[in-house]
Design a protein around this motif. Structure first.
Motif, PDB file in Angstrom:
ATOM      1  N   GLU A 282      -2.183   3.535  11.936  1.00 56.62           N
ATOM      2  CA  GLU A 282      -2.970   4.636  12.495  1.00 56.62           C
ATOM      3  C   GLU A 282      -2.474   5.985  11.989  1.00 56.62           C
ATOM      4  O   GLU A 282      -3.269   6.895  11.722  1.00 56.62           O
ATOM      5  N   VAL A 283      -1.171   6.120  11.866  1.00 57.46           N
ATOM      6  CA  VAL A 283      -0.590   7.406  11.473  1.00 57.46           C
ATOM      7  C   VAL A 283      -0.806   7.689   9.990  1.00 57.46           C
ATOM      8  O   VAL A 283      -1.082   8.829   9.591  1.00 57.46           O
ATOM      9  N   LEU A 284      -0.725   6.645   9.167  1.00 58.62           N
ATOM     10  CA  LEU A 284      -0.701   6.859   7.723  1.00 58.62           C
ATOM     11  C   LEU A 284      -2.039   6.654   7.024  1.00 58.62           C
ATOM     12  O   LEU A 284      -2.151   6.922   5.824  1.00 58.62           O
ATOM     13  N   THR A 285      -3.047   6.202   7.741  1.00 56.84           N
ATOM     14  CA  THR A 285      -4.356   6.010   7.109  1.00 56.84           C
ATOM     15  C   THR A 285      -4.878   7.300   6.502  1.00 56.84           C
ATOM     16  O   THR A 285      -5.496   7.299   5.430  1.00 56.84           O
ATOM     17  N   ALA A 286      -4.641   8.425   7.176  1.00 56.78           N
ATOM     18  CA  ALA A 286      -5.169   9.707   6.704  1.00 56.78           C
ATOM     19  C   ALA A 286      -4.277  10.369   5.651  1.00 56.78           C
ATOM     20  O   ALA A 286      -4.630  11.425   5.110  1.00 56.78           O
ATOM     21  N   ARG A 317      -7.533  -2.838   9.348  1.00 60.14           N
ATOM     22  CA  ARG A 317      -7.053  -1.497   9.013  1.00 60.14           C
ATOM     23  C   ARG A 317      -5.921  -1.541   7.972  1.00 60.14           C
ATOM     24  O   ARG A 317      -5.843  -0.664   7.102  1.00 60.14           O
ATOM     25  N   LEU A 318      -5.048  -2.521   8.072  1.00 60.89           N
ATOM     26  CA  LEU A 318      -3.935  -2.588   7.130  1.00 60.89           C
ATOM     27  C   LEU A 318      -4.436  -2.891   5.724  1.00 60.89           C
ATOM     28  O   LEU A 318      -4.026  -2.235   4.755  1.00 60.89           O
ATOM     29  N   THR A 319      -5.322  -3.860   5.594  1.00 59.36           N
ATOM     30  CA  THR A 319      -5.873  -4.189   4.281  1.00 59.36           C
ATOM     31  C   THR A 319      -6.583  -2.986   3.676  1.00 59.36           C
ATOM     32  O   THR A 319      -6.407  -2.667   2.493  1.00 59.36           O
ATOM     33  N   ALA A 320      -7.360  -2.289   4.493  1.00 61.19           N
ATOM     34  CA  ALA A 320      -8.081  -1.110   4.008  1.00 61.19           C
ATOM     35  C   ALA A 320      -7.115  -0.014   3.562  1.00 61.19           C
ATOM     36  O   ALA A 320      -7.349   0.661   2.549  1.00 61.19           O
ATOM     37  N   LEU A 321      -6.018   0.175   4.308  1.00 61.80           N
ATOM     38  CA  LEU A 321      -5.032   1.202   3.942  1.00 61.80           C
ATOM     39  C   LEU A 321      -4.398   0.884   2.590  1.00 61.80           C
ATOM     40  O   LEU A 321      -4.274   1.770   1.728  1.00 61.80           O
ATOM     41  N   LEU A 322      -4.001  -0.364   2.391  1.00 61.21           N
ATOM     42  CA  LEU A 322      -3.360  -0.742   1.133  1.00 61.21           C
ATOM     43  C   LEU A 322      -4.326  -0.595  -0.037  1.00 61.21           C
ATOM     44  O   LEU A 322      -3.954  -0.095  -1.107  1.00 61.21           O
ATOM     45  N   GLN A 323      -5.564  -1.009   0.167  1.00 63.48           N
ATOM     46  CA  GLN A 323      -6.557  -0.865  -0.892  1.00 63.48           C
ATOM     47  C   GLN A 323      -6.830   0.608  -1.180  1.00 63.48           C
ATOM     48  O   GLN A 323      -6.971   1.006  -2.339  1.00 63.48           O
ATOM     49  N   GLY A 324      -6.894   1.422  -0.125  1.00 66.27           N
ATOM     50  CA  GLY A 324      -7.138   2.843  -0.300  1.00 66.27           C
ATOM     51  C   GLY A 324      -6.021   3.543  -1.055  1.00 66.27           C
ATOM     52  O   GLY A 324      -6.242   4.570  -1.703  1.00 66.27           O
ATOM     53  N   ALA A 325      -4.809   2.977  -0.958  1.00 59.85           N
ATOM     54  CA  ALA A 325      -3.670   3.554  -1.678  1.00 59.85           C
ATOM     55  C   ALA A 325      -3.567   3.020  -3.100  1.00 59.85           C
ATOM     56  O   ALA A 325      -2.625   3.366  -3.824  1.00 59.85           O
ATOM     57  N   GLY A 326      -4.514   2.164  -3.481  1.00 54.78           N
ATOM     58  CA  GLY A 326      -4.553   1.695  -4.863  1.00 54.78           C
ATOM     59  C   GLY A 326      -3.854   0.384  -5.128  1.00 54.78           C
ATOM     60  O   GLY A 326      -3.674  -0.002  -6.291  1.00 54.78           O
TER      61      GLY A 326
END
Length: 404
Positions: A282-286, A317-326
């Motif tokens: 939650e904290v690091l998604t943005a 959310r975790l999968t999306a965060l990792l993908q969003g970070a490349g």
């Protein structure tokens, strides 16, 4: 679901809560389709619907036997059924109540009593757990292979940045994680420091989950109250929230407001503490984590713990965060099913836990990842004992100390 619970039980806090949960159940059985133990055993009594009927019968004055206790013991409390349920049945809370009542009425064999007591005495106490783990590491070379794999090598935490930012959060370090994987929270501190948030270790121990799920609710409530007392001054002084890197602990602390709702001295503060809990996702998604991504980035299989998906309702959310970070994430079948860790479950139900682990690892490694990323120390420890691929907390993938 209609109930015939005697008035003297309905008038208790637990009885009233259980009746409300039971009345929401419509017998549909959708829950069995996503229940790990039902998938393995194929027994209605080892699925959520069957356990609900057993708890209902117990509350209505029916016979309670050792068999009832065993069927409730086999539940992982993964809460997958809650995500599946179209009626919003709070099964996890109901099974906790059922276990407490059965524990009071059915005597366990002395070996089981001793094992459960030992887990409650050792795991939630960081000094005791660290000492026992240290002895295990000394004896590791002569231990049987199965036990040897359960004892991880010593890990260096690395540096924890000194507070220097206007934004700051508390970090619940917990009980077992500091000994098993001290790098996790230190990595969290380094990652947050890199994005402008200082992380301060919270003065507390176990979140209460071990006692809660081993049918010792009063001991759990005592730990909750002690934690609230310890964290309150920092929250009042402006801490942005309480970061919990172990999703199992996060799910438990998010329930403080509910579990202490009938405590006049703590209800209000417990509710605020629950609202203050933040998972790192939650904290690091943005935040712009791509700048912290390792180069080359590893292929990652994501194991989203049940406590993240079903307990905290942060599925995907975790999968999306990792993908969003490349990062490249490989497909994982049956991502909703439990790995078999489930707190102390892997120690008390090793047969079922082992089957679930092998099934999970088969899916996680099918895409030939270079690393398995998780968000909970229990899952990490359970999986890495049998995994051919390194298992790490996802925060370590962005740790500036490692990337440097």
């Amino acid at each position: 679901m209609q109930t015939r619970i005697p008035e003297h039980i309905r008038e208790t806090v637990a009885g009233a809560e259980a009746e409300g949960i039971l009345r929401n159940c419509v017998h549909c059985g959708f829950c069995n389709a996503t229940c790990p133990t039902y998938q393995l055993l194929g027994d209605e009594l080892d699925g959520p619907r069957g356990r609900i009927y057993q708890i209902k019968d117990l509350l209505e004055g029916g016979e309670v036997t050792r068999r009832t206790q065993q069927h409730l013991d086999r539940c992982l409390t993964c809460r997958n059924c809650e995500t599946t349920c179209p009626s919003g049945v709070e099964y996890g809370r109901l099974v906790d109540i059922g276990r407490e009542l059965v524990e009071a009425r059915v005597a366990r064999p002395w070996r089981e009593r001793a094992a459960r007591r030992a887990l409650r005495v050792v795991i939630p106490e960081p000094r005791r757990f660290r000492a026992l783990l240290g002895l295990g590491r000394l004896a590791r070379p002569v231990l049987p292979a199965g036990l040897r794999r359960r004892i991880p090598a010593r890990q260096a935490a690395g540096t924890w940045p000194a507070p220097r930012h206007a934004r700051h959060m508390l970090c619940l370090t917990g009980c077992a994680q500091p000994a098993l994987a001290p790098r996790t929270d230190a990595a969290a501190a380094r990652v947050l420091d890199a994005v402008g948030v200082s992380l301060v270790a919270a003065p507390a121990g176990c979140c209460g989950a071990v006692d809660q799920h081993l049918a010792a609710p009063e001991a759990a409530r005592a730990r909750m109250r002690a934690n609230i007392d310890a964290w309150w001054p920092a929250l009042e002084a402006g801490a942005e929230g309480i970061l919990v890197t172990a999703s199992g602990c996060g799910a438990q602390v998010r329930d403080y407001g509910h579990l202490l709702a009938d405590d006049p001295d703590y209800a209000e503060r417990a509710a605020r503490v629950s609202e203050a809990v933040r998972d790192p996702v939650e904290v690091l998604t943005a935040e712009q984590l791509a700048t912290l991504r390792p180069d080359p980035a590893p292929r990652v299989a994501v194991q989203e713990p049940c406590t993240l998906q079903h307990g905290q309702k942060l599925g995907g959310r975790l999968t999306a965060l990792l993908q969003g970070a490349g990062l490249e994430t490989v497909p994982v079948a049956e991502g909703h099913l439990c790995c078999g860790s489930a707190g102390t479950y892997s120690l008390l139900q090793p047969g079922l836990a082992g089957q679930l682990r092998q099934r999970k690892l088969g899916h996680l490694t099918a895409g030939e990842p270079e690393v398995i990323a998780t968000a909970n120390i229990g899952c990490q420890h359970h999986l890495e004992a049998a995994s051919p691929v390194p298992v790490r907390h996802w925060l370590e993938l962005f740790d500036p100390e490692e990337i440097a």
